[in-house]
Write an enzyme that holds these catalytic residues in place. Sequence first.
Site, PDB file in Angstrom:
ATOM      1  CE1 TYR A   1      -3.039   3.139   0.794  1.00  0.00           C
ATOM      2  CE2 TYR A   1      -1.846   3.303   2.864  1.00  0.00           C
ATOM      3  CZ  TYR A   1      -2.724   3.837   1.942  1.00  0.00           C
ATOM      4  OH  TYR A   1      -3.285   5.068   2.163  1.00  0.00           O
TER       5      TYR A   1
ATOM      6  CB  ALA B   1       5.037  -7.677  12.218  1.00  0.00           C
TER       7      ALA B   1
END
Length: 322
Positions: free
Chosen positions: A140, A280
């Site tokens: 993204y 994460a």
Amino acid sequence: MILVMGGAGYIGSHTVKHLLDNGYEVVVADNLIYGHREAVDKRAQFVLADLADIESLEQLFQNHKIDAVVHFAAFAYVGESVEAPEKYYYNNVVGTLNLLKIMLAHGVKKIVFSSTCATYGEPHYTPIDEKHNQTPINPYGRSKLMIEQIFADYEKSYGLQYIALRYFNAAGCSADGSIGESHMPETHLIPLVLQAISGQHQNIKVFGSDYDTPDGTCIRDYIHVEDLALAHRLALEKLGQFSGCINLGTGVGTSVKEIIIAAEEVSHKKCPVEYVSRRAGDPARLFADNRKAKEILGWYPKYIDIKEIIRTAWNWELNRKY
């Protein structure tokens, strides 16, 4: 006339309303995959169109005398972009190339682009200014950075005038309650907290409580959607005087725990919370240096108090229209 691509989405619909309120003529184009037809202001013209369908874009520009474009039409789920990068590169990057091709064919060289602080990746320092290294950690963010680079190349070669606005965390809803935030699935913290408070979810999951921050939870920069809408109008009015990238944030960091406490105070209800392990790639701190937006655009966010931002979101949750 201003073309708002993706104008049925969260930030797009608020920007459409703001432009109309300030005397602009607006046409909205959206494929309604994530957008809501109900969110489009009735004063705007609406066209069903898709960035992947270049013929629909050509028809759009043939039928309307477009002066400038505000471009929100992107897929924006970070997790999904990791699982399905092809979807993101096709829609976000190839789709933008299609849009630019048709714009230039019709002599339209002005565009304001919805970019993101995700282009920076893991912060090396905070507050983050526009000179910070851009090393995005997901497809993204990489797709948005590619588009910024495409704009810079098109400026040199074709005379494109562009401003890319790098948002931090969009939040809140229209003060009059007419439009708001409605994602499926919802990933933004404030609506998730409010939905947990109202019983729509069992609890809110807090990812990590052991960060190097005052209360152990992540700190982010929450910017009200109406302040974002204002920035897009100001950017439109600066095209031709400035091309480049500008951060949009309050410059104030708020922790996850502080969001939950503020939401409880606004709603007068307790929020059920479950603390789980870190995700994460979640930095401890992420907030903006917004001096460039003030200097270039003359933009000053109205909503600095996080409780005022949450109050507009809570009003929407209580009176949701779509």
